[in-house]
Design a protein around this motif. Sequence first.
Motif, PDB file in Angstrom:
ATOM      1  N   PRO A   4     -29.172  70.654  10.220  1.00  0.00           N
ATOM      2  CA  PRO A   4     -30.075  70.283   9.132  1.00  0.00           C
ATOM      3  C   PRO A   4     -29.386  70.422   7.778  1.00  0.00           C
ATOM      4  O   PRO A   4     -28.550  71.287   7.570  1.00  0.00           O
ATOM      5  CB  PRO A   4     -31.232  71.276   9.265  1.00  0.00           C
ATOM      6  N   ASP A   5     -29.736  69.526   6.880  1.00  0.00           N
ATOM      7  CA  ASP A   5     -29.233  69.553   5.518  1.00  0.00           C
ATOM      8  C   ASP A   5     -30.100  70.524   4.720  1.00  0.00           C
ATOM      9  O   ASP A   5     -31.112  70.130   4.137  1.00  0.00           O
ATOM     10  CB  ASP A   5     -29.269  68.146   4.920  1.00  0.00           C
ATOM     11  N   VAL A   6     -29.716  71.796   4.728  1.00  0.00           N
ATOM     12  CA  VAL A   6     -30.528  72.842   4.103  1.00  0.00           C
ATOM     13  C   VAL A   6     -30.707  72.571   2.617  1.00  0.00           C
ATOM     14  O   VAL A   6     -31.818  72.668   2.091  1.00  0.00           O
ATOM     15  CB  VAL A   6     -29.913  74.241   4.346  1.00  0.00           C
ATOM     16  N   GLN A   9     -33.136  69.647   2.078  1.00  0.00           N
ATOM     17  CA  GLN A   9     -34.513  70.044   2.358  1.00  0.00           C
ATOM     18  C   GLN A   9     -35.049  70.932   1.238  1.00  0.00           C
ATOM     19  O   GLN A   9     -36.206  70.803   0.834  1.00  0.00           O
ATOM     20  CB  GLN A   9     -34.595  70.765   3.701  1.00  0.00           C
ATOM     21  N   ALA A  12     -35.984  68.817  -1.738  1.00  0.00           N
ATOM     22  CA  ALA A  12     -37.263  68.136  -1.520  1.00  0.00           C
ATOM     23  C   ALA A  12     -38.435  69.085  -1.771  1.00  0.00           C
ATOM     24  O   ALA A  12     -39.439  68.700  -2.384  1.00  0.00           O
ATOM     25  CB  ALA A  12     -37.323  67.562  -0.107  1.00  0.00           C
ATOM     26  N   VAL A  13     -38.301  70.324  -1.321  1.00  0.00           N
ATOM     27  CA  VAL A  13     -39.357  71.316  -1.544  1.00  0.00           C
ATOM     28  C   VAL A  13     -39.515  71.592  -3.035  1.00  0.00           C
ATOM     29  O   VAL A  13     -40.628  71.562  -3.576  1.00  0.00           O
ATOM     30  CB  VAL A  13     -39.058  72.627  -0.774  1.00  0.00           C
ATOM     31  N   ALA A  61     -42.075  66.270   1.898  1.00  0.00           N
ATOM     32  CA  ALA A  61     -41.200  67.422   1.689  1.00  0.00           C
ATOM     33  C   ALA A  61     -41.271  68.408   2.853  1.00  0.00           C
ATOM     34  O   ALA A  61     -40.531  69.397   2.869  1.00  0.00           O
ATOM     35  CB  ALA A  61     -41.571  68.132   0.379  1.00  0.00           C
ATOM     36  N   GLY A  62     -42.162  68.165   3.802  1.00  0.00           N
ATOM     37  CA  GLY A  62     -42.293  69.050   4.955  1.00  0.00           C
ATOM     38  C   GLY A  62     -43.141  70.277   4.700  1.00  0.00           C
ATOM     39  O   GLY A  62     -43.183  71.184   5.521  1.00  0.00           O
ATOM     40  N   ALA A  82     -40.648  74.652   5.846  1.00  0.00           N
ATOM     41  CA  ALA A  82     -39.995  74.070   4.667  1.00  0.00           C
ATOM     42  C   ALA A  82     -39.751  75.133   3.596  1.00  0.00           C
ATOM     43  O   ALA A  82     -38.693  75.146   2.954  1.00  0.00           O
ATOM     44  CB  ALA A  82     -40.836  72.930   4.102  1.00  0.00           C
ATOM     45  N   THR A  85     -36.817  77.210   4.676  1.00  0.00           N
ATOM     46  CA  THR A  85     -35.557  76.505   4.444  1.00  0.00           C
ATOM     47  C   THR A  85     -35.121  76.667   2.993  1.00  0.00           C
ATOM     48  O   THR A  85     -33.951  76.933   2.716  1.00  0.00           O
ATOM     49  CB  THR A  85     -35.697  75.014   4.801  1.00  0.00           C
TER      50      THR A  85
END
Length: 120
Positions: A4-6, A9, A12-13, A61-62, A82, A85
């Motif tokens: 995963p692209d921490v 992510q 996005a958050v 954004a999860g 999310a 992360t």
Amino acid sequence: MRPPDVEGQAVAVFAALTDPTRRALLEELARAGPATVTDLARRLPISRQAVAKHLGQLAEAGLISSGEPAGRRHPYRVEPAAIRTAQVWLARLANRWDDRLAALEGALDATDTNQGVTQQ
């Protein structure tokens, strides 16, 4: 499978949380549990259409997900993964700074020690 692209992510958050309305919606879902667009529009001073738009951005954004629909009702709930992360990314950043500050402290201590020695 790619890891995963921490950082992506986390970005996005953070982007989703820049808006105070989205933060209020997320807080309401965290406080009161799953709710539909209509439920949230009744609780907060915001139109149903605006709630739906903001929930879509939070979902992208999860930060939230839509639960099992009950007829035409689609309850949304908070997804803590999310946030975790983003916390991992922040912890990595903090650790890098801690390492750099510790190295700086060591260098300053060494300088102080060396300056205390008189030249002969």
